[in-house]
Design a protein around this motif. Structure first.
Motif, PDB file in Angstrom:
ATOM      1  N   VAL A   4       0.876  -1.157   0.000  1.00  0.00           N
ATOM      2  CA  VAL A   4       0.000   0.000   0.000  1.00  0.00           C
ATOM      3  C   VAL A   4       0.917   1.211   0.000  1.00  0.00           C
ATOM      4  O   VAL A   4       1.696   1.385   0.928  1.00  0.00           O
ATOM      5  N   ASN A   5       0.843   1.992  -1.052  1.00  0.00           N
ATOM      6  CA  ASN A   5       1.747   3.137  -1.193  1.00  0.00           C
ATOM      7  C   ASN A   5       3.208   2.700  -1.066  1.00  0.00           C
ATOM      8  O   ASN A   5       4.018   3.371  -0.448  1.00  0.00           O
ATOM      9  N   GLY A   6       3.527   1.520  -1.589  1.00  0.00           N
ATOM     10  CA  GLY A   6       4.895   1.032  -1.565  1.00  0.00           C
ATOM     11  C   GLY A   6       5.314   0.380  -0.266  1.00  0.00           C
ATOM     12  O   GLY A   6       6.458  -0.006  -0.114  1.00  0.00           O
ATOM     13  N   LEU A   7       4.402   0.253   0.699  1.00  0.00           N
ATOM     14  CA  LEU A   7       4.732  -0.342   1.989  1.00  0.00           C
ATOM     15  C   LEU A   7       4.252  -1.787   2.052  1.00  0.00           C
ATOM     16  O   LEU A   7       3.134  -2.085   1.673  1.00  0.00           O
ATOM     17  N   ARG A   8       5.113  -2.676   2.541  1.00  0.00           N
ATOM     18  CA  ARG A   8       4.726  -4.070   2.739  1.00  0.00           C
ATOM     19  C   ARG A   8       4.173  -4.212   4.152  1.00  0.00           C
ATOM     20  O   ARG A   8       4.789  -3.749   5.106  1.00  0.00           O
ATOM     21  N   LEU A   9       3.028  -4.853   4.270  1.00  0.00           N
ATOM     22  CA  LEU A   9       2.293  -4.865   5.524  1.00  0.00           C
ATOM     23  C   LEU A   9       2.101  -6.257   6.104  1.00  0.00           C
ATOM     24  O   LEU A   9       2.067  -7.248   5.383  1.00  0.00           O
ATOM     25  N   TYR A  10       1.944  -6.291   7.418  1.00  0.00           N
ATOM     26  CA  TYR A  10       1.448  -7.473   8.122  1.00  0.00           C
ATOM     27  C   TYR A  10       0.049  -7.127   8.612  1.00  0.00           C
ATOM     28  O   TYR A  10      -0.202  -5.993   9.031  1.00  0.00           O
ATOM     29  N   CYS A  11      -0.840  -8.116   8.561  1.00  0.00           N
ATOM     30  CA  CYS A  11      -2.227  -7.897   8.939  1.00  0.00           C
ATOM     31  C   CYS A  11      -2.663  -8.904   9.989  1.00  0.00           C
ATOM     32  O   CYS A  11      -2.084  -9.991  10.103  1.00  0.00           O
ATOM     33  N   CYS A  12      -3.707  -8.568  10.722  1.00  0.00           N
ATOM     34  CA  CYS A  12      -4.325  -9.496  11.660  1.00  0.00           C
ATOM     35  C   CYS A  12      -4.854 -10.685  10.865  1.00  0.00           C
ATOM     36  O   CYS A  12      -5.535 -10.508   9.848  1.00  0.00           O
ATOM     37  N   SER A  13      -4.539 -11.898  11.298  1.00  0.00           N
ATOM     38  CA  SER A  13      -4.971 -13.087  10.562  1.00  0.00           C
ATOM     39  C   SER A  13      -6.483 -13.293  10.647  1.00  0.00           C
ATOM     40  O   SER A  13      -7.063 -13.976   9.816  1.00  0.00           O
ATOM     41  N   ASN A  14      -7.107 -12.668  11.625  1.00  0.00           N
ATOM     42  CA  ASN A  14      -8.547 -12.849  11.818  1.00  0.00           C
ATOM     43  C   ASN A  14      -9.381 -11.894  10.968  1.00  0.00           C
ATOM     44  O   ASN A  14     -10.325 -12.318  10.314  1.00  0.00           O
ATOM     45  N   CYS A  15      -9.021 -10.596  10.952  1.00  0.00           N
ATOM     46  CA  CYS A  15      -9.869  -9.601  10.280  1.00  0.00           C
ATOM     47  C   CYS A  15      -9.154  -8.816   9.181  1.00  0.00           C
ATOM     48  O   CYS A  15      -9.759  -7.980   8.527  1.00  0.00           O
ATOM     49  N   ARG A  16      -7.857  -9.063   8.984  1.00  0.00           N
ATOM     50  CA  ARG A  16      -7.042  -8.408   7.946  1.00  0.00           C
ATOM     51  C   ARG A  16      -6.778  -6.927   8.199  1.00  0.00           C
ATOM     52  O   ARG A  16      -6.419  -6.175   7.303  1.00  0.00           O
ATOM     53  N   ASN A  17      -6.942  -6.484   9.436  1.00  0.00           N
ATOM     54  CA  ASN A  17      -6.575  -5.131   9.826  1.00  0.00           C
ATOM     55  C   ASN A  17      -5.048  -4.988   9.709  1.00  0.00           C
ATOM     56  O   ASN A  17      -4.312  -5.879  10.121  1.00  0.00           O
ATOM     57  N   HIS A  18      -4.565  -3.895   9.148  1.00  0.00           N
ATOM     58  CA  HIS A  18      -3.124  -3.655   9.056  1.00  0.00           C
ATOM     59  C   HIS A  18      -2.568  -3.412  10.458  1.00  0.00           C
ATOM     60  O   HIS A  18      -3.029  -2.518  11.155  1.00  0.00           O
ATOM     61  N   VAL A  19      -1.568  -4.218  10.862  1.00  0.00           N
ATOM     62  CA  VAL A  19      -1.050  -4.091  12.233  1.00  0.00           C
ATOM     63  C   VAL A  19       0.438  -3.777  12.317  1.00  0.00           C
ATOM     64  O   VAL A  19       0.922  -3.402  13.380  1.00  0.00           O
ATOM     65  N   ALA A  20       1.185  -3.952  11.214  1.00  0.00           N
ATOM     66  CA  ALA A  20       2.618  -3.652  11.279  1.00  0.00           C
ATOM     67  C   ALA A  20       3.185  -3.512   9.870  1.00  0.00           C
ATOM     68  O   ALA A  20       2.631  -4.034   8.908  1.00  0.00           O
ATOM     69  N   LEU A  21       4.309  -2.820   9.790  1.00  0.00           N
ATOM     70  CA  LEU A  21       5.038  -2.659   8.532  1.00  0.00           C
ATOM     71  C   LEU A  21       6.216  -3.628   8.503  1.00  0.00           C
ATOM     72  O   LEU A  21       6.906  -3.806   9.522  1.00  0.00           O
ATOM     73  N   HIS A  22       6.469  -4.206   7.350  1.00  0.00           N
ATOM     74  CA  HIS A  22       7.603  -5.118   7.203  1.00  0.00           C
ATOM     75  C   HIS A  22       8.917  -4.426   7.581  1.00  0.00           C
ATOM     76  O   HIS A  22       9.795  -5.047   8.180  1.00  0.00           O
ATOM     77  N   ASP A  23       9.040  -3.152   7.272  1.00  0.00           N
ATOM     78  CA  ASP A  23      10.271  -2.409   7.570  1.00  0.00           C
ATOM     79  C   ASP A  23      10.522  -2.251   9.073  1.00  0.00           C
ATOM     80  O   ASP A  23      11.629  -1.900   9.478  1.00  0.00           O
ATOM     81  N   ASP A  24       9.503  -2.509   9.900  1.00  0.00           N
ATOM     82  CA  ASP A  24       9.657  -2.382  11.350  1.00  0.00           C
ATOM     83  C   ASP A  24      10.044  -3.696  12.023  1.00  0.00           C
ATOM     84  O   ASP A  24      10.150  -3.746  13.256  1.00  0.00           O
ATOM     85  N   VAL A  25      10.249  -4.772  11.243  1.00  0.00           N
ATOM     86  CA  VAL A  25      10.689  -6.039  11.825  1.00  0.00           C
ATOM     87  C   VAL A  25      12.124  -5.882  12.309  1.00  0.00           C
ATOM     88  O   VAL A  25      13.008  -5.483  11.556  1.00  0.00           O
ATOM     89  N   ILE A  26      12.346  -6.194  13.583  1.00  0.00           N
ATOM     90  CA  ILE A  26      13.684  -6.155  14.165  1.00  0.00           C
ATOM     91  C   ILE A  26      14.283  -7.551  14.180  1.00  0.00           C
ATOM     92  O   ILE A  26      15.450  -7.744  13.891  1.00  0.00           O
ATOM     93  N   SER A  27      13.448  -8.547  14.515  1.00  0.00           N
ATOM     94  CA  SER A  27      13.918  -9.929  14.587  1.00  0.00           C
ATOM     95  C   SER A  27      12.769 -10.890  14.307  1.00  0.00           C
ATOM     96  O   SER A  27      11.638 -10.648  14.722  1.00  0.00           O
ATOM     97  N   LYS A  28      13.088 -11.973  13.614  1.00  0.00           N
ATOM     98  CA  LYS A  28      12.110 -13.042  13.371  1.00  0.00           C
ATOM     99  C   LYS A  28      12.427 -14.265  14.232  1.00  0.00           C
ATOM    100  O   LYS A  28      11.876 -15.328  14.032  1.00  0.00           O
ATOM    101  N   ALA A  29      13.299 -14.100  15.210  1.00  0.00           N
ATOM    102  CA  ALA A  29      13.784 -15.222  16.019  1.00  0.00           C
ATOM    103  C   ALA A  29      13.202 -15.226  17.427  1.00  0.00           C
ATOM    104  O   ALA A  29      13.849 -15.672  18.361  1.00  0.00           O
ATOM    105  N   PHE A  30      11.985 -14.723  17.589  1.00  0.00           N
ATOM    106  CA  PHE A  30      11.353 -14.690  18.905  1.00  0.00           C
ATOM    107  C   PHE A  30      10.378 -15.847  19.061  1.00  0.00           C
ATOM    108  O   PHE A  30       9.940 -16.447  18.078  1.00  0.00           O
ATOM    109  N   GLN A  31      10.041 -16.131  20.312  1.00  0.00           N
ATOM    110  CA  GLN A  31       9.112 -17.209  20.632  1.00  0.00           C
ATOM    111  C   GLN A  31       7.886 -16.610  21.313  1.00  0.00           C
ATOM    112  O   GLN A  31       8.010 -15.850  22.273  1.00  0.00           O
ATOM    113  N   GLY A  32       6.701 -16.939  20.794  1.00  0.00           N
ATOM    114  CA  GLY A  32       5.461 -16.485  21.407  1.00  0.00           C
ATOM    115  C   GLY A  32       4.777 -17.630  22.118  1.00  0.00           C
ATOM    116  O   GLY A  32       5.314 -18.733  22.210  1.00  0.00           O
ATOM    117  N   LYS A  33       3.574 -17.393  22.607  1.00  0.00           N
ATOM    118  CA  LYS A  33       2.817 -18.435  23.309  1.00  0.00           C
ATOM    119  C   LYS A  33       2.487 -19.596  22.377  1.00  0.00           C
ATOM    120  O   LYS A  33       2.416 -20.736  22.806  1.00  0.00           O
TER     121      LYS A  33
END
Length: 107
Positions: A4-33
């Motif tokens: 969207v306007n050249g930005l790559r986005l992450y969205c909520c898997s449930n409702c597709r609301n835009h929740v984060a920008l790909h450029d704001d990823v610091i690490s993909k090596a975290f563990q969640g619940k």
């Protein structure tokens, strides 16, 4: 990943609301619940719950659950405070669980 306007986005898997920008990823090596998670510098269209202390894999932290502002699904948490010096870089950052966000089909 949708752009969207050249930005790559992450969205909520449930409702597709835009929740984060790909450029704001610091690490993909975290563990969640529920498995893998990503650390983001910022999050969009989310609400932050009450702060609480939790013992995580890397020690004691003050965190607050993060919810999608549209459907209210818990997406992860925000680090409010890290008690160990080596973990201070996480303060103010967001952990979003991979199972709760999608990189494509956002609208």
């Amino acid at each position: 990943m949708e752009e969207v306007n050249g930005l790559r986005l992450y969205c909520c898997s449930n409702c597709r609301n835009h929740v984060a920008l790909h450029d704001d990823v610091i690490s993909k090596a975290f563990q969640g619940k529920s498995g893998r998670a990503f650390l983001f510098g910022h999050a969009l269209n989310v609400s932050v719950g009450s702060k609480e202390d939790r013992e995580l894999m890397t020690g004691l932290h003050t965190v607050a659950d993060v919810y999608c502002s549209d459907c209210k699904q818990v997406l992860g948490w925000k680090y409010e405070r890290a008690y160990e010096e080596s973990q201070k870089y996480k303060e103010g950052k967001f952990v979003l669980e991979k199972a709760k966000i999608v990189r494509e089909n956002c609208y």
